[in-house]
Design a protein around this motif. Structure first.
Motif, mmCIF file in Angstrom:
data_model
loop_
_atom_site.group_PDB
_atom_site.id
_atom_site.type_symbol
_atom_site.label_atom_id
_atom_site.label_comp_id
_atom_site.label_asym_id
_atom_site.label_seq_id
_atom_site.Cartn_x
_atom_site.Cartn_y
_atom_site.Cartn_z
ATOM 1 N N ILE A 32 0.576 -0.806 0.301
ATOM 2 C CA ILE A 32 0.396 -0.273 -0.169
ATOM 3 C C ILE A 32 0.877 1.716 0.356
ATOM 4 O O ILE A 32 1.708 1.242 0.888
ATOM 5 C CB ILE A 32 -0.979 0.193 1.060
ATOM 6 C CG1 ILE A 32 -1.506 -0.861 1.577
ATOM 7 C CG2 ILE A 32 -1.838 1.148 1.317
ATOM 8 C CD1 ILE A 32 -2.662 -1.001 2.612
ATOM 9 N N VAL A 34 0.284 5.098 0.287
ATOM 10 C CA VAL A 34 -0.672 6.829 0.438
ATOM 11 C C VAL A 34 0.171 7.572 0.438
ATOM 12 O O VAL A 34 1.436 8.176 0.683
ATOM 13 C CB VAL A 34 -1.161 6.014 1.897
ATOM 14 C CG1 VAL A 34 -0.684 6.217 3.012
ATOM 15 C CG2 VAL A 34 -2.359 7.078 2.110
ATOM 16 N N LEU A 54 -4.434 6.154 -2.625
ATOM 17 C CA LEU A 54 -4.112 5.438 -2.149
ATOM 18 C C LEU A 54 -3.962 4.158 -3.108
ATOM 19 O O LEU A 54 -4.604 4.549 -3.569
ATOM 20 C CB LEU A 54 -4.874 4.645 -0.996
ATOM 21 C CG LEU A 54 -4.751 3.520 0.028
ATOM 22 C CD1 LEU A 54 -4.775 3.538 0.985
ATOM 23 C CD2 LEU A 54 -4.867 2.025 -0.638
ATOM 24 N N ILE A 113 -4.168 2.523 8.865
ATOM 25 C CA ILE A 113 -4.651 1.812 7.814
ATOM 26 C C ILE A 113 -4.743 0.331 8.263
ATOM 27 O O ILE A 113 -4.373 0.029 8.485
ATOM 28 C CB ILE A 113 -3.456 1.704 5.886
ATOM 29 C CG1 ILE A 113 -3.725 3.020 5.603
ATOM 30 C CG2 ILE A 113 -4.834 0.991 5.095
ATOM 31 C CD1 ILE A 113 -2.910 3.016 4.830
#
Length: 124
Positions: A32, A34, A54, A113
């Motif tokens: 991920i 972001v 994201l 997250i």
């Protein structure tokens, strides 16, 4: 009675095994990326959007929940917890809104997250 206890224990062991498998087959947070996007200056007593871009680098879609650490005494927030789905290799923008109530330079805290495991049994 003994038979139902045995079934209960076996059932729980199977579920626990699936939970451990789900934890290990779910990718870690390195898939991920972001980034906070948008204006750095916010107008006093105006509804302003706080946005995050994201990107899911992983091979699976992710069910996410994002929680931002907002300076509580200086902003009114409408919804600082945002959730949604990001498909594999997709870039998506999430946002929530704040209303600044004091002047000054403020720093937002960390962005947390959470995402579900591949089997939806664990959350990372």
């Amino acid at each position: 009675m003994q038979n139902s206890l045995t079934i209960f224990v076996i059932y729980n062991l199977i579920i626990f095994t699936f939970l451990i498998i789900d934890y290990y087959i779910t990718p870690d947070s390195s898939i991920i990326l972001v980034e906070r996007v948008g204006s750095e200056k916010l107008s006093l007593y105006e509804r302003e959007a706080i946005s995050f871009e994201l990107y899911n680098k992983g091979p699976y879609k992710l069910y996410l929940e994002l929680t931002d650490e907002v300076p509580e005494f200086h902003f009114k927030t409408e919804n600082k917890i945002v959730s949604g789905v990001v498909l594999s290799n997709e870039k998506k923008v999430f946002q929530y809104f704040v209303i600044p109530t004091k002047r000054g330079a403020f720093t937002f805290g960390d962005l947390h997250i959470k995402y579900n495991g591949r089997l939806n049994l664990c959350t990372k």
